[in-house]
Design a protein around this motif. Structure first.
Motif, PDB file in Angstrom:
ATOM      1  N   GLY A 140       0.818  -1.200   0.000  1.00 41.07           N
ATOM      2  CA  GLY A 140       0.000   0.000   0.000  1.00 41.07           C
ATOM      3  C   GLY A 140       0.858   1.257   0.000  1.00 41.07           C
ATOM      4  O   GLY A 140       2.075   1.205   0.134  1.00 41.07           O
ATOM      5  N   GLY A 141       0.195   2.403  -0.158  1.00 38.39           N
ATOM      6  CA  GLY A 141       0.918   3.658  -0.145  1.00 38.39           C
ATOM      7  C   GLY A 141       0.114   4.790  -0.732  1.00 38.39           C
ATOM      8  O   GLY A 141      -1.099   4.669  -0.928  1.00 38.39           O
ATOM      9  N   LEU A 142       0.800   5.874  -1.001  1.00 37.70           N
ATOM     10  CA  LEU A 142       0.196   7.080  -1.576  1.00 37.70           C
ATOM     11  C   LEU A 142       0.615   7.178  -3.035  1.00 37.70           C
ATOM     12  O   LEU A 142       1.809   7.069  -3.358  1.00 37.70           O
ATOM     13  N   VAL A 143      -0.363   7.380  -3.904  1.00 40.02           N
ATOM     14  CA  VAL A 143      -0.091   7.478  -5.331  1.00 40.02           C
ATOM     15  C   VAL A 143      -1.017   8.515  -5.940  1.00 40.02           C
ATOM     16  O   VAL A 143      -2.125   8.746  -5.425  1.00 40.02           O
ATOM     17  N   GLN A 144      -0.564   9.131  -7.013  1.00 36.27           N
ATOM     18  CA  GLN A 144      -1.413  10.092  -7.710  1.00 36.27           C
ATOM     19  C   GLN A 144      -2.427   9.371  -8.588  1.00 36.27           C
ATOM     20  O   GLN A 144      -2.206   8.232  -9.027  1.00 36.27           O
ATOM     21  N   ALA A 145      -3.515  10.039  -8.858  1.00 35.85           N
ATOM     22  CA  ALA A 145      -4.531   9.483  -9.749  1.00 35.85           C
ATOM     23  C   ALA A 145      -3.887   9.105 -11.089  1.00 35.85           C
ATOM     24  O   ALA A 145      -3.058   9.852 -11.622  1.00 35.85           O
ATOM     25  N   GLY A 146      -4.282   7.946 -11.590  1.00 38.87           N
ATOM     26  CA  GLY A 146      -3.696   7.428 -12.814  1.00 38.87           C
ATOM     27  C   GLY A 146      -2.508   6.516 -12.595  1.00 38.87           C
ATOM     28  O   GLY A 146      -2.050   5.847 -13.525  1.00 38.87           O
TER      29      GLY A 146
ATOM     30  N   SER B  39      -4.397   2.566 -13.212  1.00 42.02           N
ATOM     31  CA  SER B  39      -5.352   3.663 -13.451  1.00 42.02           C
ATOM     32  C   SER B  39      -6.126   4.008 -12.175  1.00 42.02           C
ATOM     33  O   SER B  39      -7.354   4.130 -12.197  1.00 42.02           O
ATOM     34  N   LEU B  40      -5.419   4.151 -11.103  1.00 42.98           N
ATOM     35  CA  LEU B  40      -6.067   4.383  -9.814  1.00 42.98           C
ATOM     36  C   LEU B  40      -6.800   5.714  -9.790  1.00 42.98           C
ATOM     37  O   LEU B  40      -6.371   6.704 -10.416  1.00 42.98           O
ATOM     38  N   LYS B  41      -7.911   5.706  -9.062  1.00 42.82           N
ATOM     39  CA  LYS B  41      -8.761   6.884  -8.921  1.00 42.82           C
ATOM     40  C   LYS B  41      -8.852   7.267  -7.449  1.00 42.82           C
ATOM     41  O   LYS B  41      -8.684   6.400  -6.582  1.00 42.82           O
ATOM     42  N   PRO B  42      -9.162   8.523  -7.151  1.00 43.47           N
ATOM     43  CA  PRO B  42      -9.319   8.912  -5.737  1.00 43.47           C
ATOM     44  C   PRO B  42     -10.350   8.051  -5.006  1.00 43.47           C
ATOM     45  O   PRO B  42     -10.182   7.783  -3.807  1.00 43.47           O
TER      46      PRO B  42
ATOM     47  N   SER C 185     -12.430 -18.717   7.594  1.00 41.32           N
ATOM     48  CA  SER C 185     -12.085 -17.425   6.995  1.00 41.32           C
ATOM     49  C   SER C 185     -11.029 -16.733   7.836  1.00 41.32           C
ATOM     50  O   SER C 185     -11.157 -16.659   9.066  1.00 41.32           O
ATOM     51  N   PHE C 186     -10.007 -16.217   7.162  1.00 45.46           N
ATOM     52  CA  PHE C 186      -8.917 -15.523   7.837  1.00 45.46           C
ATOM     53  C   PHE C 186      -8.694 -14.182   7.149  1.00 45.46           C
ATOM     54  O   PHE C 186      -8.839 -14.074   5.920  1.00 45.46           O
ATOM     55  N   TRP C 187      -8.299 -13.185   7.965  1.00 45.60           N
ATOM     56  CA  TRP C 187      -8.115 -11.824   7.454  1.00 45.60           C
ATOM     57  C   TRP C 187      -6.719 -11.310   7.752  1.00 45.60           C
ATOM     58  O   TRP C 187      -6.142 -11.608   8.795  1.00 45.60           O
ATOM     59  N   GLY C 188      -6.226 -10.479   6.842  1.00 44.20           N
ATOM     60  CA  GLY C 188      -5.009  -9.742   7.092  1.00 44.20           C
ATOM     61  C   GLY C 188      -5.309  -8.490   7.889  1.00 44.20           C
ATOM     62  O   GLY C 188      -6.460  -8.175   8.195  1.00 44.20           O
ATOM     63  N   GLN C 189      -4.252  -7.762   8.203  1.00 49.99           N
ATOM     64  CA  GLN C 189      -4.390  -6.578   9.053  1.00 49.99           C
ATOM     65  C   GLN C 189      -4.799  -5.340   8.268  1.00 49.99           C
ATOM     66  O   GLN C 189      -5.200  -4.337   8.855  1.00 49.99           O
ATOM     67  N   GLY C 190      -4.709  -5.406   6.955  1.00 52.90           N
ATOM     68  CA  GLY C 190      -5.092  -4.268   6.118  1.00 52.90           C
ATOM     69  C   GLY C 190      -3.895  -3.421   5.730  1.00 52.90           C
ATOM     70  O   GLY C 190      -2.927  -3.300   6.499  1.00 52.90           O
ATOM     71  N   THR C 191      -3.963  -2.852   4.538  1.00 50.33           N
ATOM     72  CA  THR C 191      -2.923  -1.941   4.068  1.00 50.33           C
ATOM     73  C   THR C 191      -3.603  -0.734   3.424  1.00 50.33           C
ATOM     74  O   THR C 191      -4.558  -0.876   2.661  1.00 50.33           O
ATOM     75  N   GLN C 192      -3.120   0.440   3.767  1.00 45.89           N
ATOM     76  CA  GLN C 192      -3.755   1.684   3.319  1.00 45.89           C
ATOM     77  C   GLN C 192      -3.325   2.026   1.898  1.00 45.89           C
ATOM     78  O   GLN C 192      -2.125   2.017   1.574  1.00 45.89           O
ATOM     79  N   VAL C 193      -4.309   2.327   1.077  1.00 38.31           N
ATOM     80  CA  VAL C 193      -4.060   2.853  -0.268  1.00 38.31           C
ATOM     81  C   VAL C 193      -4.714   4.220  -0.350  1.00 38.31           C
ATOM     82  O   VAL C 193      -5.917   4.362  -0.093  1.00 38.31           O
ATOM     83  N   THR C 194      -3.933   5.226  -0.686  1.00 38.45           N
ATOM     84  CA  THR C 194      -4.439   6.584  -0.811  1.00 38.45           C
ATOM     85  C   THR C 194      -4.106   7.106  -2.200  1.00 38.45           C
ATOM     86  O   THR C 194      -2.940   7.099  -2.607  1.00 38.45           O
ATOM     87  N   VAL C 195      -5.134   7.544  -2.901  1.00 36.00           N
ATOM     88  CA  VAL C 195      -4.964   8.066  -4.259  1.00 36.00           C
ATOM     89  C   VAL C 195      -5.306   9.548  -4.244  1.00 36.00           C
ATOM     90  O   VAL C 195      -6.441   9.924  -3.932  1.00 36.00           O
ATOM     91  N   SER C 196      -4.354  10.371  -4.572  1.00 38.21           N
ATOM     92  CA  SER C 196      -4.569  11.817  -4.571  1.00 38.21           C
ATOM     93  C   SER C 196      -4.981  12.294  -5.965  1.00 38.21           C
ATOM     94  O   SER C 196      -4.566  11.736  -6.981  1.00 38.21           O
ATOM     95  N   SER C 197      -5.787  13.329  -5.971  1.00 37.97           N
ATOM     96  CA  SER C 197      -6.300  13.857  -7.251  1.00 37.97           C
ATOM     97  C   SER C 197      -5.372  14.918  -7.807  1.00 37.97           C
ATOM     98  O   SER C 197      -4.455  15.373  -7.162  1.00 37.97           O
TER      99      SER C 197
END
Length: 117
Positions: free
Chosen positions: A9-15, A84-87, A105-117
């Protein structure tokens, strides 16, 4: 204790693009359908994509043509390639394993994805 470990996961710009990974033990992985879900702030968790032990895939309509789920059985890892990520794709992404035939059923801890416009 079954663990699913997510990364990518991480921060990425739109597109832009990101690839999420989720690893677990091979003994669990080989008998599990693997899924990705996501949860945006203030919203319910929603299905994103799944892949069966045989490799059949399914993607929710909003990501079709942009995201692709795949699995590496030798390494016990499932991937989610996101292009082609979108906000509106901004969310915490969760990996899920559902075993056969007893549907544990088992779950992971989650990973943040942030898409900036």
């Amino acid at each position: 204790q079954v663990q699913l470990v997510e990364s990518g996961g991480g921060l990425v710009q739109a597109g832009g693009s990101l690839r999420l990974s989720c690893s677990t033990s091979r003994s669990i992985f080989r008998i599990s359908a693997m899924n990705w879900y996501r949860q945006a702030p203030g919203k319910q968790r929603e299905f994103v994509a799944s892949i069966t032990t045989g490799g059949s895939t399914s993607h929710t309509d909003s990501v079709k043509g942009r995201f692709a789920i795949s699995r590496d059985n030798a390494n016990g890892t499932v991937y989610l390639q996101m292009n082609s990520l979108k906000p509106e794709d901004t969310a915490v992404y969760y990996c899920n394993a559902v075993t056969a035939p007893n549907y544990r059923s088992f779950w992971g801890q989650g990973t943040q994805v942030t898409v900036s416009s």
